[in-house]
Enzyme design. Structure first.
Site, mmCIF file in Angstrom:
data_model
loop_
_atom_site.group_PDB
_atom_site.id
_atom_site.type_symbol
_atom_site.label_atom_id
_atom_site.label_comp_id
_atom_site.label_asym_id
_atom_site.label_seq_id
_atom_site.Cartn_x
_atom_site.Cartn_y
_atom_site.Cartn_z
ATOM 1 N N ASP A 161 0.836 -1.206 0.000
ATOM 2 C CA ASP A 161 0.000 0.000 0.000
ATOM 3 C C ASP A 161 0.873 1.260 0.000
ATOM 4 O O ASP A 161 0.577 2.238 -0.671
ATOM 5 C CB ASP A 161 -0.931 -0.020 1.220
ATOM 6 C CG ASP A 161 -1.618 -1.369 1.336
ATOM 7 O OD1 ASP A 161 -2.234 -1.791 0.351
ATOM 8 O OD2 ASP A 161 -1.489 -2.033 2.387
ATOM 9 N N HIS A 189 -4.801 -3.296 6.386
ATOM 10 C CA HIS A 189 -4.563 -3.569 4.961
ATOM 11 C C HIS A 189 -5.918 -3.950 4.357
ATOM 12 O O HIS A 189 -6.276 -5.121 4.254
ATOM 13 C CB HIS A 189 -3.547 -4.691 4.763
ATOM 14 C CG HIS A 189 -3.525 -5.161 3.328
ATOM 15 N ND1 HIS A 189 -3.037 -4.387 2.313
ATOM 16 C CD2 HIS A 189 -3.980 -6.278 2.743
ATOM 17 C CE1 HIS A 189 -3.179 -5.024 1.163
ATOM 18 N NE2 HIS A 189 -3.757 -6.176 1.397
#
Ligand code: NAX
Length: 327
Positions: A161, A189
């Protein structure tokens, strides 16, 4: 010659495994002069174990000078034995019509077992990095079983990410991504994660003074990072694999590099308003190889606080689904 590092990898015959193992064996994770022994763990399923055999044949065929041995097993107590790094990539995928709570519970059983075995048989200096989803909560579950290893040895990956956010900011600013620094991921996440753009810099200046389109930063930017995994599935017909393996190489390499500043999901201890005992993405600085301190000094404005509250809420809810398993 240095002593080899023992690296246990679960889900070794899966998509990410297929991109990951060759990079570990080539030296990308631990450096060009560090021998490794791969301890590959698959589910006790004939098809997976057969596929693992094929992957090991290909590792043989690469003739990697740094690869000093390969173990292949479906027995976690063999696979994690004396491991210095335990990379938990394998997990049960969400099946059609499956509720999130059931997915959490099914994976909970896997990660309880793996956490317990790692604590019993892995090396004294063992570090654990969780990739298998839901990664933050799986990591929290594995850590809950540890009596010997401290909780800060258990981290989950939000580096994919972070890498995604860095590239998106660079594209918008029209610079090469090496000009973008200090973009960190907070929280889960999952699409609720928060890429904290207000602290990032572009070519040494605050990102918000280079990218003045605040509506883009708060809206499409956060959304693009949060939903990038789904966009890749839509385009490729399969989930991110090479980029996830690359992010895990980055995650571990940064944790092995004193002075590196990067995002990982760790036990929160209440930092940034996260509930104590959830595992949340946040910035850390590596102190000595494998160890880190959370960077706690970043100020959060009202927008950032609301994003952190939302991702924290999701983590607390995930924890509540598996609470009775934690013991
Ligand atoms: P695959 O389904 O290709 O491979 C998973 C492998 O794990 C399979 O070979 C399976 O047999 C094995 N496995 C299942 N249970 C096991 C167990 N108890 N012990 C050992 N092995 C076991 O999935 P892949 O694309 O490789 O993704 C692996 C995991 O990473 C998934 O949970 C996925 O959701 C997650 N991801 C996490 C990311 C992150 O940034 N944290 C990004 C990429 C990825 O989506």
């Amino acid at each position: 010659m240095k002593n080899p590092i023992r690296v246990a990898v679960t889900g070794a015959a899966g998509q990410i495994g297929y991109s990951l193992l060759f990079r570990i064996a080539s030296g990308a994770m631990f450096g060009p002069d560090q021998p490794v022994i791969l301890q590959l763990i698959e589910a006790p399923v004939e098809k997976a174990l057969k596929a693992l055999e094929g992957v090991v044949m290909e590792l043989d065929d690469c003739a990697f000078p740094l690869l000093q041995g390969v173990v292949q097993t479906s027995d976690a107590s063999v696979g994690f034995k004396d491991a210095n790094w335990c990379l938990l990539v394998g997990a049960k995928p969400r099946g059609p019509g499956m509720e999130r709570a059931d997915l959490l519970k099914d994976n909970g059983r896997i990660f309880i077992e793996q956490g317990r075995i790692i604590d019993a048989v892995a090396a004294t200096d063992a570090r654990v990095a969780v990739v298998g989803n839901p990664a933050n909560t799986n990591c929290m579950i594995a850590a809950s079983q540890a009596r010997r290893l401290p909780a800060d040895r258990f981290t989950a990956m939000v580096r994919l990410d972070q890498n995604r956010a860095r590239t998106q900011l660079a594209r918008k600013a029209g610079v090469h991504l090496t000009q973008v620094r200090d973009i960190f991921i907070y929280g889960n996440h999952s699409p609720t994660m928060f890429p904290a753009f207000a602290h990032a810099t572009v070519s040494g200046r605050p990102a918000t003074s280079v990218i003045t389109d605040n509506a883009w930063l708060q809206g499409p930017f956060c959304e693009a990072v949060g939903k990038r995994g789904a966009a890749i599935i839509a385009a490729r017909g399969a989930s991110s694999a090479a980029s996830a393996a690359n992010a895990l190489v980055d995650h571990v390499r940064s944790l092995m590099t004193p002075g590196a500043i990067h995002s990982i999901a760790v036990k929160s201890n209440g930092h940034y308003g996260f509930d104590a005992n959830v595992w949340a993405g946040m910035p850390v600085i590596t102190t000595t190889p494998g160890s880190y301190e959370v960077i706690t000094g970043y100020a959060m404005d009202a927008f950032a606080q609301s994003k952190i509250a939302a991702t924290n809420k999701e983590l607390v809810e995930e924890r509540s689904f598996v609470a009775e398993m934690l013991g």
